[in-house]
Design a protein around this motif. Structure first.
Motif, PDB file in Angstrom:
ATOM      1  N   MET A 114      75.715  27.826  32.313  1.00 21.31           N
ATOM      2  CA  MET A 114      75.203  28.829  31.227  1.00 21.31           C
ATOM      3  C   MET A 114      74.575  30.108  31.878  1.00 21.31           C
ATOM      4  O   MET A 114      74.067  30.234  33.037  1.00 21.31           O
ATOM      5  CB  MET A 114      73.948  28.512  30.290  1.00 21.31           C
ATOM      6  CG  MET A 114      72.634  27.976  30.951  1.00 21.31           C
ATOM      7  SD  MET A 114      71.267  28.196  29.811  1.00 21.31           S
ATOM      8  CE  MET A 114      71.549  26.880  28.956  1.00 21.31           C
ATOM      9  N   LEU A 116      72.666  24.613  35.398  1.00 18.33           N
ATOM     10  CA  LEU A 116      73.284  24.768  34.008  1.00 18.33           C
ATOM     11  C   LEU A 116      74.514  25.759  33.922  1.00 18.33           C
ATOM     12  O   LEU A 116      74.749  26.441  34.725  1.00 18.33           O
ATOM     13  CB  LEU A 116      72.256  25.012  33.159  1.00 18.33           C
ATOM     14  CG  LEU A 116      70.897  24.238  33.185  1.00 18.33           C
ATOM     15  CD1 LEU A 116      70.138  24.947  32.264  1.00 18.33           C
ATOM     16  CD2 LEU A 116      71.132  22.786  32.677  1.00 18.33           C
ATOM     17  N   ALA A 141      65.166  31.125  28.816  1.00 16.36           N
ATOM     18  CA  ALA A 141      66.545  31.140  28.937  1.00 16.36           C
ATOM     19  C   ALA A 141      67.240  30.097  29.514  1.00 16.36           C
ATOM     20  O   ALA A 141      68.643  30.031  29.194  1.00 16.36           O
ATOM     21  CB  ALA A 141      66.873  32.600  29.575  1.00 16.36           C
ATOM     22  N   THR A 142      66.711  29.122  30.279  1.00 17.18           N
ATOM     23  CA  THR A 142      67.294  28.093  30.819  1.00 17.18           C
ATOM     24  C   THR A 142      67.097  26.929  30.216  1.00 17.18           C
ATOM     25  O   THR A 142      67.283  25.788  30.684  1.00 17.18           O
ATOM     26  CB  THR A 142      66.815  27.961  32.440  1.00 17.18           C
ATOM     27  OG1 THR A 142      65.420  27.810  32.430  1.00 17.18           O
ATOM     28  CG2 THR A 142      67.231  29.169  33.274  1.00 17.18           C
ATOM     29  N   SER A 143      66.494  26.964  28.963  1.00 15.26           N
ATOM     30  CA  SER A 143      66.334  25.806  28.147  1.00 15.26           C
ATOM     31  C   SER A 143      67.565  25.475  27.513  1.00 15.26           C
ATOM     32  O   SER A 143      68.433  26.303  26.956  1.00 15.26           O
ATOM     33  CB  SER A 143      65.204  25.997  26.937  1.00 15.26           C
ATOM     34  OG  SER A 143      65.135  25.145  25.988  1.00 15.26           O
ATOM     35  N   GLU A 152      63.327  29.024  22.625  1.00 16.55           N
ATOM     36  CA  GLU A 152      64.030  30.321  22.949  1.00 16.55           C
ATOM     37  C   GLU A 152      63.348  31.098  23.981  1.00 16.55           C
ATOM     38  O   GLU A 152      63.655  32.159  24.218  1.00 16.55           O
ATOM     39  CB  GLU A 152      64.351  31.111  21.452  1.00 16.55           C
ATOM     40  CG  GLU A 152      62.824  31.242  20.883  1.00 16.55           C
ATOM     41  CD  GLU A 152      62.903  32.359  19.832  1.00 16.55           C
ATOM     42  OE1 GLU A 152      64.019  32.708  18.957  1.00 16.55           O
ATOM     43  OE2 GLU A 152      61.926  32.622  18.861  1.00 16.55           O
ATOM     44  N   HIS A 168      71.684  27.816  39.476  1.00 20.49           N
ATOM     45  CA  HIS A 168      70.851  26.938  39.026  1.00 20.49           C
ATOM     46  C   HIS A 168      71.963  25.627  38.387  1.00 20.49           C
ATOM     47  O   HIS A 168      73.276  26.182  38.407  1.00 20.49           O
ATOM     48  CB  HIS A 168      69.963  27.007  37.972  1.00 20.49           C
ATOM     49  CG  HIS A 168      70.579  27.783  36.751  1.00 20.49           C
ATOM     50  ND1 HIS A 168      71.313  27.225  35.678  1.00 20.49           N
ATOM     51  CD2 HIS A 168      70.435  29.219  36.498  1.00 20.49           C
ATOM     52  CE1 HIS A 168      71.370  28.075  34.892  1.00 20.49           C
ATOM     53  NE2 HIS A 168      71.081  29.217  35.121  1.00 20.49           N
ATOM     54  N   VAL A 194      71.807  34.473  28.590  1.00 22.10           N
ATOM     55  CA  VAL A 194      71.635  33.931  27.257  1.00 22.10           C
ATOM     56  C   VAL A 194      70.814  35.117  26.518  1.00 22.10           C
ATOM     57  O   VAL A 194      69.729  35.646  26.820  1.00 22.10           O
ATOM     58  CB  VAL A 194      70.392  32.792  27.287  1.00 22.10           C
ATOM     59  CG1 VAL A 194      69.811  32.310  26.121  1.00 22.10           C
ATOM     60  CG2 VAL A 194      70.980  31.879  28.194  1.00 22.10           C
TER      61      VAL A 194
END
Lengths: 94, 473
Positions: A57, A55, B238-240, B235, A53, A60
């Protein structure tokens, strides 16, 4: 390129039951789409990283602490068959 | 003029000037639905009683002189793949026809916090898979501009409800163009935000790396107001993305002098209707006259975007939709001999043909022997598309092209040929693959009097610029 046995194998993996007329329709459609998708083989992707994807990141995490969750009855409200706070399913080896 | 024909920002002003009341707005919207929705069929479910109750409550707060948020008292329609607590969320599928979510999607919580009023849930292609809303298990939505034509899809119900003044605002979801293409075909505004800016929590997953919720509205100002309301970190997703969002209504100022526009020649080539092309290029000339510079360029890998998209989206869908097994929620087959048969019968009876096709395709490209050649290759090709967009945005502020290769087509025209239907996403899918934002704005009509939309694409997290350009169109 796509044959009946391929369709049957994939359907089994996908847990779908297809009847003969489904299969008859699907074979040329899947062949068309896969043939179209196959165009990407023309692209040179030597040494190119994959993008899962966009982003930058991963992993998380949040603090591992207990929080209020949903009420059991609310979560089970949509279960097709239930008893005593449990979901009922047929036996695995009927 | 009826109140249902106005925009959220117009109604907001009138409410604050005490010229109208919230119940009057809501009544006007339902009157319009009762008059038109037998023909248009935008809605799967309505909740008039609840909405009128909320309208009365909200009016009391206006009367008490409270300083309320911009969407207070404004009716909004929600695509039926976004979870609404206590209101059926069907995804236009037999699989979820009786599913009542025990929770609200984050976007719904945000709308409720603003005091927006949910009118009902709108029709879509089953599980958002399609470009015409013909794949709904329940009904076909019609285009308000011509009832023989499709409204586009998959957010066809949302776009049609806005275009027919059967609501004020709507939410859609966009995986490969499902906000922008129906907005284009219905002559309204549709914004697909940058991936990660709007929480996907409570959006029924189709292709998780591509899905994004966004506004479908009557004008650009409303799109900015609604985007303000729904963006932000969550929250539960997780892709926020955690970032400071500007006030997007600040983008709404006149003047685009010095703006650099790139026109990819791939968006104006073969397969794009010549009338659509002409109308878009004429609009680009107008932007040039307003001080923008325009340059043609090439994004060669865009030609492969549809192939990449149908591999990745189907692969993710086949995984996401494996949860529909007749056990925890949703449809369950009448009788089954053993657990495996329960799964197979439930899924075969509950899913429609397009959903099955995508699950089959996705399972195929993920199966051993094909994984590297299709799925892995497509992930790498996705990187190429991103890189080419990144490069383009070092030279241009926005990239412009048509939203859809054609205007609205006839109901039934493409439904027998899935590949042809997929081709109607050709201008929109590259944007989802790259995760960047884009907006479709109506720019006129063709010789059949059907709306034409122009797509303005921006760099990641730069919704401000595309909103500004859209406002100046």
């Amino acid at each position: 390129m796509v044959e009946t046995k391929d369709i049957e194998y994939v359907a089994k993996l996908a847990k779908l039951k297809l009847n003969d007329s489904d299969k008859e329709k699907l074979i040329p459609q899947m062949a068309d789409i896969i043939n179209f998708a196959n165009r990407i083989s023309e692209l040179n992707t030597e040494g190119i990283e994959e993008t899962n994807h966009i982003l930058n990141m991963s992993n998380v995490f949040r603090e591992d602490e207990v929080k209020t969750s949903y009420k059991r009855d609310d979560i089970l409200m949509n279960a097709p068959q239930k008893e005593a706070g449990c979901i009922i399913v047929p036996g695995v080896n009927n | 003029m009826e109140l249902c024909e106005l925009t959220a920002h117009e109604l907001g002003k009138m409410l604050r000037n005490k010229e109208i009341t919230v119940p009057q707005i809501v009544e006007s919207v339902y009157k319009s639905i009762e008059l038109k929705d037998n023909d248009i069929k935008a809605y799967i479910s309505l909740q008039k009683e609840e909405a009128l109750k909320e309208a009365a409550e909200m009016q009391k707060r206006f009367d008490a002189g409270e300083d309320l948020p911009p969407l207070a008292g404004i009716p909004i329609t929600i695509k039926d793949n976004i979870c609404t607590k206590g209101i059926k969320t069907t995804c236009a599928s037999k699989m979820l026809q009786d599913f009542v979510p025990p929770y609200d999607a984050t976007v719904i919580e945000k709308l409720k916090a603003q005091g927006a009023i949910i009118v009902g849930k709108s029709n879509l292609d089953e599980f958002a898979m399609g470009g015409s809303t013909e794949n709904s298990a329940f009904m076909k939505t019609r285009n308000p501009h011509n009832l023989e034509c499709v409204p586009g899809g998959s957010s066809g119900g949302s776009a049609a409800s806005v275009a027919a003044n059967e609501t004020i605002l709507a939410l859609g979801s966009d995986t490969g163009g499902s906000i922008r293409q129906p907005a284009s075909l219905c002559g309204v505004v549709g914004l697909k935000p940058t991936y990660g800016t709007v929480s996907r929590f409570g959006l029924v997953a189709f292709a998780s790396s591509l899905d994004q919720i966004g506004p479908i509205t009557k004008d650009v100002e409303d799109a900015a107001i609604l985007f303000n309301a729904i963006c932000g970190h969550d929250e539960h997703d997780a892709t926020s993305v955690s970032m400071e969002h500007p006030d997007y209504t600040k983008a709404l100022e006149k003047g685009i002098s010095g703006l650099k526009i790139g026109l990819p020649k791939e968006f104006f080539g073969e397969g794009i209707n010549s009338e659509v092309k002409e109308i878009v290029l004429k609009k680009v000339e107008e932007l040039k006259a307003k001080g923008a510079t325009v340059e043609e360029f090439s994004i060669p890998s865009i030609d492969y975007a549809l192939s990449i998209y149908y591999i990745l989206a189907s692969a993710e869908a086949s995984s996401n939709l494996s949860r529909y097994d007749g056990v925890k929620y949703g449809y369950r087959t009448e009788s089954a001999d053993g657990l495996n048969e329960l799964y197979e019968k439930t899924r075969s009876e509950g899913f429609g043909p397009e959903v099955k096709r995508r699950i089959m395709l996705g399972t195929y490209v993920l199966s051993s022997g094909y994984y590297d050649a299709y799925y892995k290759k497509a992930l790498k090709a996705r990187t190429l598309i991103r890189q080419e967009f990144d490069k383009a945005f070092t030279k241009y502020d926005v990239i412009i092209g048509p939203t859809s290769p054609t205007t609205a087509f006839k109901i039934g025209e493409k439904s027998e040929n899935p590949l042809e239907m997929y081709l109607s996403d050709v201008c929109t899918v590259p944007v989802n693959i790259a995760g960047i934002p884009a907006i479709s704005v109506p720019i006129g009509t063709d010789s059949k009097n059907l709306p034409v939309g122009m797509q303005i694409i921006g760099k990641a997290f730069d919704e401000m610029t595309i909103l500004k350009v859209a406002y100046n169109v």
